[in-house]
Design an enzyme around this catalytic site. Structure first.
Site, short mmCIF file in Angstrom:
data_model
loop_
_atom_site.label_atom_id
_atom_site.label_comp_id
_atom_site.label_asym_id
_atom_site.label_seq_id
_atom_site.Cartn_x
_atom_site.Cartn_y
_atom_site.Cartn_z
N ALA A 180 1.36 -1.20 -0.25
CA ALA A 180 -0.39 0.01 -0.31
C ALA A 180 0.33 1.09 0.23
O ALA A 180 1.38 1.33 0.80
CB ALA A 180 -1.51 0.05 0.96
N ASP A 181 0.22 2.05 -0.60
CA ASP A 181 0.37 4.24 -0.60
C ASP A 181 -0.26 5.23 -1.06
O ASP A 181 -1.13 4.74 -1.43
CB ASP A 181 1.74 3.92 -1.33
CG ASP A 181 3.15 5.03 -2.20
OD1 ASP A 181 3.57 4.44 -0.99
OD2 ASP A 181 2.68 5.78 -2.35
N SER A 182 -0.06 5.94 0.47
CA SER A 182 -0.35 6.61 0.41
C SER A 182 0.41 8.35 0.16
O SER A 182 1.17 8.38 0.30
CB SER A 182 -0.90 7.27 1.54
OG SER A 182 -2.36 6.12 1.72
N SER B 160 -3.36 4.09 -2.96
CA SER B 160 -3.06 2.87 -3.67
C SER B 160 -3.09 1.05 -3.15
O SER B 160 -1.84 1.97 -1.81
CB SER B 160 -2.12 2.91 -4.67
OG SER B 160 -2.81 3.98 -5.70
#
Length: 195
Positions: free
Chosen positions: A75-77, A112
């Site tokens: 995950a990445d923000s 994402s």
């Protein structure tokens, strides 16, 4: 439903969201150095959304290559302020600069997620939320920062929506789990149908 996964992230918040949704996870951070990847993608004029997707996929694939036959969630923000990518602060001075930039404006928080198996992506999803920050004085911003622990500050892109950070905003449009870095409903839908 597939209810055991590897989480390629050291985010306690993401782990808590999975726990609350009865998805058993083993934490195995990818330890990917994000900065050179971001710089390279920015040079190619990639959007914040593309950068977020690429980083989520890289994290999932990196761990997935070592954990064959297992489901890995990366995950990445990122924060997108009028097209400018805002990265996590390295220190409190940078955090203050970010708060000044966001002050009184609307920005997008893009989260994402990617699920990989055997080193390749098998599913991904990106969600966005729009947050509008109130107008604060310099002293109010400084006061806010004194209430935030180092761990929270560096893990949450300056604001902690489930804590003190909620008070920063006049308007929040979007899913709270997305803002905290994990659009869990879509992940659950995928895992439910995973064979």
């Amino acid at each position: 439903m597939q209810n055991k996964i590897i989480l390629a992230s050291k985010s306690n918040v993401r782990k808590d969201i999975l726990d609350k949704n009865d998805i058993e996870c083993v934490v195995e951070p990818s330890n990917v150095d994000e900065d050179p990847i971001k710089e390279s993608l920015l040079k190619e004029q990639a959007s914040s959304e593309i950068i977020s997707k690429n980083l989520a996929e890289l994290k999932a694939n990196t761990v997935s290559m070592k954990k064959t036959d297992e489901i890995v969630l990366g995950a990445d923000s990122v924060i997108d302020l009028e097209g400018e990518l805002i990265s996590k602060p390295e220190n409190r001075e940078e955090a203050m600069q970010i708060l000044r930039k966001l002050n009184g404006k609307s920005h997008l928080l893009i989260s994402s997620v990617c699920i990989s198996k055997n080193g390749s992506m098998i599913w991904n999803y990106t969600d966005k939320a729009k947050l509008t920050m109130k107008n604060f004085t310099e002293d109010e911003l400084k006061n806010y920062l004194t209430k935030i622990s180092d761990e929270a500050l560096y893990a949450y892109n300056v604001y902690q929506i489930e804590g003190e950070g909620r008070h920063l905003f006049s308007k929040i449009e979007g899913n709270e789990n997305t803002i905290m870095g994990l659009p869990i409903d879509k992940i659950k839908d995928y895992l439910k149908n995973y064979e």
